[in-house]
Scaffold this active site. Sequence first.
Site, mmCIF file in Angstrom:
data_model
loop_
_atom_site.group_PDB
_atom_site.id
_atom_site.type_symbol
_atom_site.label_atom_id
_atom_site.label_comp_id
_atom_site.label_asym_id
_atom_site.label_seq_id
_atom_site.Cartn_x
_atom_site.Cartn_y
_atom_site.Cartn_z
ATOM 1 N N SER A 153 56.908 18.233 48.615
ATOM 2 C CA SER A 153 58.146 18.108 49.393
ATOM 3 C C SER A 153 59.395 18.362 48.560
ATOM 4 C CB SER A 153 58.232 16.721 50.033
ATOM 5 O OG SER A 153 58.353 15.712 49.044
ATOM 6 N N LYS A 158 63.739 9.005 53.419
ATOM 7 C CA LYS A 158 64.434 9.844 52.440
ATOM 8 C C LYS A 158 65.920 9.942 52.758
ATOM 9 C CE LYS A 158 60.409 12.673 51.271
ATOM 10 N NZ LYS A 158 59.786 14.001 51.325
#
Length: 578
Positions: free
Chosen positions: A432, A475
Amino acid sequence: MISQELTWQGLIPDLSSLQTDFVSSATLAPTTLSDIQPRLFDGMQRFVNESDQTRFMFIKSDESEEYLSLFADSIQPLLINSKTIDGDYCLSEDKQLFQWKNGIKSRFSTQESIAYRPWIEPEQLFGYITPTMTLVPGLLHQINGGVLIIAANTLIVQPLMWTRLKNMVNRRQLEWLPLSENHTLPVSVEPQPLELKIIIVGDRLALEEIEYNDPELFSRAIYGEYEPVMFFEEEEQLSLWMRYIKSIIILNQLPDIAADGWPTLITQATRYCEDKFNLPLDSAWLARRLMDASHHKIDNLITCDSLTQAEENRLWRHSFIAERTLDDILQDQVLLKTEGEVIGQINGLSVLQYPGHPEAIGEPSRITCVAHLGDGEFTDVERKAELGGNIHAKGMMIMEAYLNYELKLEQPQPFSASIVFEQSYGEVDGDSASLAEVCAFISALSLQPIDQQIAVTGAIDQFGYVQPIGGVNEKIEGFFDICAKRGLTGNQGVIIPLANVRHLCTNNDVIEAVKEGQFHIWPVEHVAQAITQLTKQPYFEQQADDDSVHLLALIQERIHQANTPDKARLPWFLKWLG
């Protein structure tokens, strides 16, 4: 080509299109397993009706007692024609053999048609013989003619018990055996007829182990899955899920949900699924949320405020690690810039799962890349230090391949580069961060600075298209918390994959900041959109105006100059003039 900014409405599930009039759960009828798990229930029906052909069924599901009980309650009505086995044991005249006599009602007769056990010992399952020569029936005697539901790991950790159970079911004989292969029975006992079906419940890894050890049995058995989520896009699907919640309320004797509580519960549920079009069917998770909210009930109803207060309390109880991490950044023990511009440095977004901690924690990471004249080697410092996992290494190789493909070089790459997660002392895995890493690489090669007010997450493929990642809400919130503590500038935000928009369900602080224009979320489909947003420079020729130079041209020009053999070599003290 700068990406389109996401509005605050994209951060929560859109319930307006469903035109649902929410009512108190007191007016709803509960559901059954056949309503919410039609595929699994169809498999159960087949399993029960195929009397001789199939004696084993495997269900992929949680092994908790709650699920085993649910399956037992669902199968019970299907067993109206289950057999009853009657008989008793009589000791022979020489007292050397217990003989089985059919047709006698006794403690060895069938007592019930179905039973479930998350754990059971061999003597509890098969029965045993006491020192005084008394036969004690086991669970198999009590449910002979019916169905046993048992956890897969119970069989895996007791292989001898599993082997004996399997053999007895296949031979249709309930035998009396010593507790181990090193012991003998004090007296011989005739086997009795056994008509039993077994449902084995476990997660994928447990079922895989059983399949590996006995592939033939697994291939003959019926397979079913308890689907952990249900897709919802229409009012009928949402109504079915609400009725499922009603059944959980009844089972756990909880207060009903008020009309204003439903949107809040749905929002929490979709966040748990990480998808605005999915609702969870995890009864344990749902029951826990409703129980927590019931402590804040109003007029004996679970309201919007009840659910919100319960969620805030839960996050507060779990917040110690997140607060310490945030303090380290705010006190500059972990360096992370949220203002200014830096060449070759970017804020990546990651999710950390600490052992023994129930929450995934979003945490920004400072990723740096330096490029210098060399032999074209690309160094992944995490991998070199054996701190990078295989998936991370794969993402790095894809990133390098993409940039080589994009530059279309006709000559060797003259720049060596190294990239690292700064102040990272544990293992790094996952792909990611590959979007952030390629942007840092481009910045280092083009010598164009990256805006430190923006953080990035996303995986990429070899053509530069951005792919979805997990933990997007955590996040975003992790970076937002740091920006909010330092003071929002109105220019801060995050870049995420466009495919992750359906997964967004952030907390109210982020929603309000986006609504007020103090924080931004930019979904992107390609590296070009991300790097353009970060550097405010066009990435390739189609993006550039007549009077501007795009980033790829800057990189190609640096490579060309480095590879030009006729370039005059200047003394070291004059090199800065070149």
